[in-house]
Design a protein around this motif. Structure first.
Motif, PDB file in Angstrom:
ATOM      1  N   VAL A  98       0.829  -1.210   0.000  1.00  0.00           N
ATOM      2  CA  VAL A  98       0.000   0.000   0.000  1.00  0.00           C
ATOM      3  C   VAL A  98       0.862   1.259   0.000  1.00  0.00           C
ATOM      4  N   PHE A  99       0.315   2.311  -0.563  1.00  0.00           N
ATOM      5  CA  PHE A  99       0.952   3.637  -0.567  1.00  0.00           C
ATOM      6  C   PHE A  99      -0.165   4.671  -0.585  1.00  0.00           C
ATOM      7  N   PRO A 100       0.128   5.917  -0.236  1.00  0.00           N
ATOM      8  CA  PRO A 100      -0.945   6.913  -0.046  1.00  0.00           C
ATOM      9  C   PRO A 100      -1.903   7.038  -1.219  1.00  0.00           C
ATOM     10  N   GLU A 101      -1.383   7.051  -2.443  1.00  0.00           N
ATOM     11  CA  GLU A 101      -2.257   7.218  -3.600  1.00  0.00           C
ATOM     12  C   GLU A 101      -3.210   6.040  -3.765  1.00  0.00           C
ATOM     13  N   LEU A 102      -2.746   4.841  -3.435  1.00  0.00           N
ATOM     14  CA  LEU A 102      -3.614   3.666  -3.526  1.00  0.00           C
ATOM     15  C   LEU A 102      -4.704   3.720  -2.458  1.00  0.00           C
ATOM     16  N   ILE A 103      -4.346   4.162  -1.269  1.00  0.00           N
ATOM     17  CA  ILE A 103      -5.326   4.250  -0.188  1.00  0.00           C
ATOM     18  C   ILE A 103      -6.451   5.221  -0.545  1.00  0.00           C
ATOM     19  N   SER A 104      -6.100   6.335  -1.158  1.00  0.00           N
ATOM     20  CA  SER A 104      -7.105   7.351  -1.496  1.00  0.00           C
ATOM     21  C   SER A 104      -7.862   7.041  -2.792  1.00  0.00           C
TER      22      SER A 104
END
Length: 333
Positions: free
Chosen positions: A74-80
């Motif tokens: 996971v990474f921030p862009e995937l979470i959002s």
């Protein structure tokens, strides 16, 4: 609809994926350049997703991770992003639980000590053996018999993280007649095994009563460093800490200090931080520590289970249904 796979999979696996994905197009991208171009109108993705690939995705609705753990995925862009994320949980539950019970049996019956003694040709029973008729006790470590050789039915098993692995650990503990406790953020009960799974706020209660404390939780921002010196000091002095979750959940420096201070009875670790554990690390030479090299999930059955989980989730996606192993992206599990 289109499914993009990157890195590419082998021909046999691809054939089964294409069959499950019908009528969806399947792109087995052999290079990053191909994957980037195909992501522009991809509906689904399997493999190692990166921010660069996600940035190209205009129609992406589902991502399948090739792993159960998500701390490296996971990474921030995937979470959002609005896409659904699923993982490979459940593949290793029985295998890892077997490994845990192996650790427990080693400590309960001192097998780790006897294996080391065998290499030295040393016959030295642990504990006071005077209860055995006509037995001449060889020199060795003298412990009260209730600690030297245990009845597991007299012991309490505590599991931190009652997910798929933790549940299997508890089932095996129940089969040995152990008393059971568990804490989990979501699981409330394990029917037929444990009626009341405690909330995570009751972790101190678990640490105080358990003879074997098993860490089976995923690594998340919440669980990183969950077990440190204050938590170890809550445990019984005879208790054993077992970690089959992720290394960073247990602070190894604090664990060493607790072991050296005899604040706990021992530790069994299949995961550490760092990995591999350096050859000069003090844990290697501690007689009350068992270390295995992150092999608790090793089994010849895993590859086929991995593929079957992928195929099931592909079929569900084609039918417009959520994946069987959907996760909370923000929670990492």
């Amino acid at each position: 609809m289109k499914l993009v796979i990157y890195p590419a999979v082998d021909v046999d696996r691809l054939s089964r994926i294409c069959e499950a994905a019908l009528p969806m197009d399947v792109i087995n991208a052999g290079t990053l350049e191909i994957a980037l171009n195909e992501m522009e109108n991809a509906d689904a993705f399997f493999g190692k997703l990166t921010p660069e690939l996600l940035q190209r995705a205009a129609t992406l609705r589902w991502v399948q991770s090739p792993t159960a753990s998500l701390e490296h995925f996971v990474f921030p862009e995937l979470i959002s992003h609005p896409c659904v994320l699923s993982n490979m949980r459940g593949l290793f539950s029985d295998v890892v639980a077997d490994h845990v019970l192996g650790f427990i049996l080693c400590f309960a019956r001192n097998l780790h000590i006897y294996v080391r003694q065998q290499q030295q040709g040393l016959w030295s029973p642990v504990g006071d053996q005077s209860y055995v008729a006509n037995f001449v006790n060889a020199p060795g470590t003298v412990l009260p018999m209730d600690r030297a050789h245990q009845h597991l039915s007299d012991r309490t098993l505590g599991v931190i993280g009652v997910g798929s692995i933790g549940q299997e650990v508890l089932r095996r503990g129940a089969a040995f007649g152990m008393s059971l406790v568990g804490v989990d953020a979501r699981t409330k009960t394990l029917p037929g095994v444990l009626d009341d799974v405690w909330p995570v706020e009751r972790l101190p209660d678990l640490l105080q009563v358990a003879d074997y404390v098993v860490v089976a939780a995923p690594l998340t921002p919440v669980t990183r460093g969950l077990i440190r010196r204050p938590q170890l000091r809550m445990m019984k002095k005879s208790a054993v800490l077992i970690n089959v979750g992720r290394g960073p959940i247990v602070d190894l420096d604090d664990l060493i200090q607790s072991l050296q201070a005899h604040e706990i009875g021992g530790a069994a670790l299949d995961v550490t931080d760092p990995e591999p554990l350096p050859a000069d690390h003090p844990l290697w030479t501690m007689s009350n520590v068992i270390i295995t090299p992150h092999v608790a999930a090793a089994s010849p059955k895993i590859a086929e289970r991995h593929l079957e989980t992928l195929l099931e989730n592909i079929r569900l996606f084609v039918q417009g249904k959520p994946p069987a192993t959907q996760v909370d992206k923000a929670a990492w599990y």
